[in-house]
Enzyme design. Sequence first.
Site, short mmCIF file in Angstrom:
data_model
loop_
_atom_site.label_atom_id
_atom_site.label_comp_id
_atom_site.label_asym_id
_atom_site.label_seq_id
_atom_site.Cartn_x
_atom_site.Cartn_y
_atom_site.Cartn_z
N ASN A 86 0.92 -1.33 0.01
CA ASN A 86 0.02 0.17 0.10
C ASN A 86 0.83 1.24 -0.08
O ASN A 86 1.86 1.20 0.31
CB ASN A 86 -0.93 0.05 1.27
CG ASN A 86 -1.88 -1.08 1.21
OD1 ASN A 86 -2.02 -1.72 0.18
ND2 ASN A 86 -2.28 -1.39 2.37
N HIS A 103 5.72 -0.80 -2.88
CA HIS A 103 5.41 0.03 -4.13
C HIS A 103 5.38 1.39 -4.04
O HIS A 103 4.91 1.88 -4.89
CB HIS A 103 3.85 -0.71 -4.19
CG HIS A 103 3.98 -1.95 -4.90
ND1 HIS A 103 2.61 -2.82 -5.00
CD2 HIS A 103 4.83 -2.89 -5.09
CE1 HIS A 103 3.09 -4.01 -5.41
NE2 HIS A 103 4.41 -4.06 -5.57
N SER A 186 -5.03 -9.79 -3.38
CA SER A 186 -5.48 -10.88 -4.11
C SER A 186 -4.45 -11.62 -4.89
O SER A 186 -4.97 -12.67 -5.20
CB SER A 186 -6.30 -9.76 -5.30
OG SER A 186 -5.41 -9.19 -5.98
N ASN A 210 -8.10 -12.79 4.25
CA ASN A 210 -8.57 -12.09 3.20
C ASN A 210 -9.94 -12.39 3.02
O ASN A 210 -10.64 -13.38 3.62
CB ASN A 210 -7.99 -12.80 1.69
CG ASN A 210 -7.85 -11.85 0.80
OD1 ASN A 210 -7.24 -10.57 0.88
ND2 ASN A 210 -8.45 -11.93 -0.49
C1 BJW Z 1 -10.03 -7.65 2.16
C2 BJW Z 1 -11.06 -6.68 2.73
C3 BJW Z 1 -10.98 -6.69 4.23
C4 BJW Z 1 -11.24 -6.35 0.60
N1 BJW Z 1 -10.37 -7.70 4.70
N2 BJW Z 1 -9.42 -8.64 2.88
C5 BJW Z 1 5.76 -12.79 -12.49
C6 BJW Z 1 4.59 -13.48 -13.32
C7 BJW Z 1 3.78 -12.77 -14.01
C8 BJW Z 1 3.93 -11.20 -14.18
C9 BJW Z 1 5.14 -10.66 -13.40
C10 BJW Z 1 5.75 -11.55 -12.62
N3 BJW Z 1 6.80 -10.90 -11.86
C11 BJW Z 1 6.60 -9.52 -12.44
C12 BJW Z 1 5.67 -9.51 -13.12
C13 BJW Z 1 4.94 -8.17 -13.83
C14 BJW Z 1 4.23 -7.16 -13.08
C15 BJW Z 1 3.06 -8.34 -12.54
O1 BJW Z 1 3.01 -8.53 -11.47
N4 BJW Z 1 1.90 -8.36 -13.30
C16 BJW Z 1 1.01 -9.21 -12.83
C17 BJW Z 1 -0.57 -8.42 -13.30
C18 BJW Z 1 0.85 -10.51 -13.67
N5 BJW Z 1 4.91 -7.13 -11.96
C19 BJW Z 1 5.70 -5.76 -11.92
O2 BJW Z 1 5.72 -5.09 -13.04
C20 BJW Z 1 6.48 -5.43 -10.85
N6 BJW Z 1 7.76 -5.09 -11.11
C21 BJW Z 1 8.62 -5.99 -11.45
O3 BJW Z 1 8.27 -7.19 -10.95
O4 BJW Z 1 9.74 -5.76 -12.09
C22 BJW Z 1 10.64 -6.68 -12.74
C23 BJW Z 1 9.81 -7.29 -13.88
C24 BJW Z 1 9.19 -6.43 -14.75
C25 BJW Z 1 8.67 -6.68 -15.94
C26 BJW Z 1 8.26 -7.96 -16.06
C27 BJW Z 1 8.94 -8.92 -15.01
C28 BJW Z 1 9.67 -8.33 -14.03
C29 BJW Z 1 5.96 -3.98 -10.40
C30 BJW Z 1 4.67 -4.09 -9.59
C31 BJW Z 1 4.10 -2.79 -8.92
C32 BJW Z 1 2.51 -3.06 -8.86
N7 BJW Z 1 2.03 -1.61 -8.63
C33 BJW Z 1 0.69 -1.27 -8.21
C34 BJW Z 1 0.52 -0.10 -8.92
C35 BJW Z 1 0.89 0.87 -7.93
C36 BJW Z 1 0.03 2.18 -8.08
C37 BJW Z 1 -0.72 2.81 -7.31
O5 BJW Z 1 -0.83 2.02 -6.06
O6 BJW Z 1 -1.16 3.58 -7.73
O7 BJW Z 1 0.47 -1.61 -6.79
S1 BJW Z 1 -0.36 -2.70 -9.09
C38 BJW Z 1 -1.62 -2.63 -7.79
O8 BJW Z 1 -1.81 -3.81 -7.31
C39 BJW Z 1 -1.04 -1.98 -6.58
C40 BJW Z 1 -1.05 -2.85 -5.51
O9 BJW Z 1 -0.41 -2.85 -4.45
C41 BJW Z 1 -0.94 -4.26 -6.19
C42 BJW Z 1 -1.58 -5.37 -5.37
O10 BJW Z 1 -2.81 -5.14 -5.25
P1 BJW Z 1 -3.75 -5.84 -3.94
O11 BJW Z 1 -3.44 -5.03 -2.97
O12 BJW Z 1 -3.51 -7.48 -3.74
O13 BJW Z 1 -5.07 -5.43 -4.02
P2 BJW Z 1 -6.45 -5.94 -4.82
O14 BJW Z 1 -7.45 -5.08 -5.18
O15 BJW Z 1 -5.82 -6.96 -6.03
O16 BJW Z 1 -7.00 -7.04 -3.82
C43 BJW Z 1 -7.45 -6.84 -2.52
C44 BJW Z 1 -7.91 -8.22 -1.72
O17 BJW Z 1 -8.45 -7.52 -0.42
C45 BJW Z 1 -9.17 -8.63 -2.50
O18 BJW Z 1 -8.62 -10.00 -2.59
C46 BJW Z 1 -10.14 -8.69 -1.35
O19 BJW Z 1 -10.88 -9.79 -1.35
C47 BJW Z 1 -9.40 -8.47 -0.09
N8 BJW Z 1 -10.21 -7.51 1.05
N9 BJW Z 1 -11.58 -5.91 1.83
C48 BJW Z 1 -9.40 -8.30 4.16
N10 BJW Z 1 -11.71 -5.90 4.78
#
Ligand code: BJW
Length: 239
Positions: A86, A103, A186, A210
């Site tokens: 976050n 992040h 997620s 979660n």
């Molecule tokens: C509750 C609740 C309650 C609700 N109680 N629970 C390996 C495989 C495939 C792809 C890749 C890989 N390695 C890297 C990649 C590429 C990419 C990636 O992961 N892509 C995927 C989409 C497949 N990763 C990257 O690019 C990363 N960089 C990197 O690895 O560099 C090297 C590299 C580059 C390129 C290729 C390969 C290697 C960087 C990732 C940066 C992500 N940044 C973001 C955006 C930031 C912008 C911002 O904040 O404005 O960060 S993405 C966005 O998702 C944000 C979050 O931190 C992140 C995670 O989301 P999160 O926190 O999980 O939220 P949600 O909404 O998805 O889930 C919330 C959950 O809460 C839900 O499940 C609900 O059920 C639950 N919930 N209420 C408990 N009360």
Amino acid sequence: MLVLTGAGISAESGLATFRGTDGLWEGHHVEEVASPEGFEANPELVWRFYIERRRAALKVEPNAAHRVLAGWEEMLGDRFLLVTQNVDGLHQRAGSQRAIEIHGSLFRTRCHYCDLPAFEDLSLEPQRLHHGCVGCRDDAQRIALRPDIVWFGEMLDPAHLAQLERFMVQAGASGKPFHFVAIGTSGHVYPAAGLVVRARQAGAQTHLVNLEVPTNLDTFEHFHQGEATKVLSTLYSAC
Ligand code: BJW
């Protein structure tokens, strides 16, 4: 204990998660607002988006789940580490000090083009940022300053990853119980979603708190389904 948090922990404070039906991406394509290419194409749009996020984060308060984690840190000292995806600053406002923001942060700004160090920035006025960076004197026309957020395709800070790795190795070798707890995430985004696998290799018992079933459920040993504030109030004694 190593704790990984995601947007779900701040949901009960009133901040939208990313992939919910009311998710933050609604109305925006991810690549428009959260990628280096998006910023280069339309920095004004990106800044408007992030200034809104700053406003939203400043309007809300940390909740009971953030406070529980600050309490665990107080009890465990250097045997506790929090890694958060976050960018909202709520953990710090709840009292967490041993928190790594993998992040980035909504409240820091840096240059997109040079290695000017990131600086604290609480401004809610995007216009102020429409200037070149002091480090990029050769081109003061473009918008060079950007939110200090890790966007898709960008590398996480290697120092953060090294700190995490050191912590896991030490915790695994300590001879004391080592727990990895992921909360409100997620499991879509890497490398954060892969931490559970590494923690398990290092000897951790792995837990997920979660609301919904995540994509990487089968990588966890224990799933505590529910709202973070409710589950965390009793989880410590169950670990
Ligand atoms: C509750 C609740 C309650 C609700 N109680 N629970 C390996 C495989 C495939 C792809 C890749 C890989 N390695 C890297 C990649 C590429 C990419 C990636 O992961 N892509 C995927 C989409 C497949 N990763 C990257 O690019 C990363 N960089 C990197 O690895 O560099 C090297 C590299 C580059 C390129 C290729 C390969 C290697 C960087 C990732 C940066 C992500 N940044 C973001 C955006 C930031 C912008 C911002 O904040 O404005 O960060 S993405 C966005 O998702 C944000 C979050 O931190 C992140 C995670 O989301 P999160 O926190 O999980 O939220 P949600 O909404 O998805 O889930 C919330 C959950 O809460 C839900 O499940 C609900 O059920 C639950 N919930 N209420 C408990 N009360």
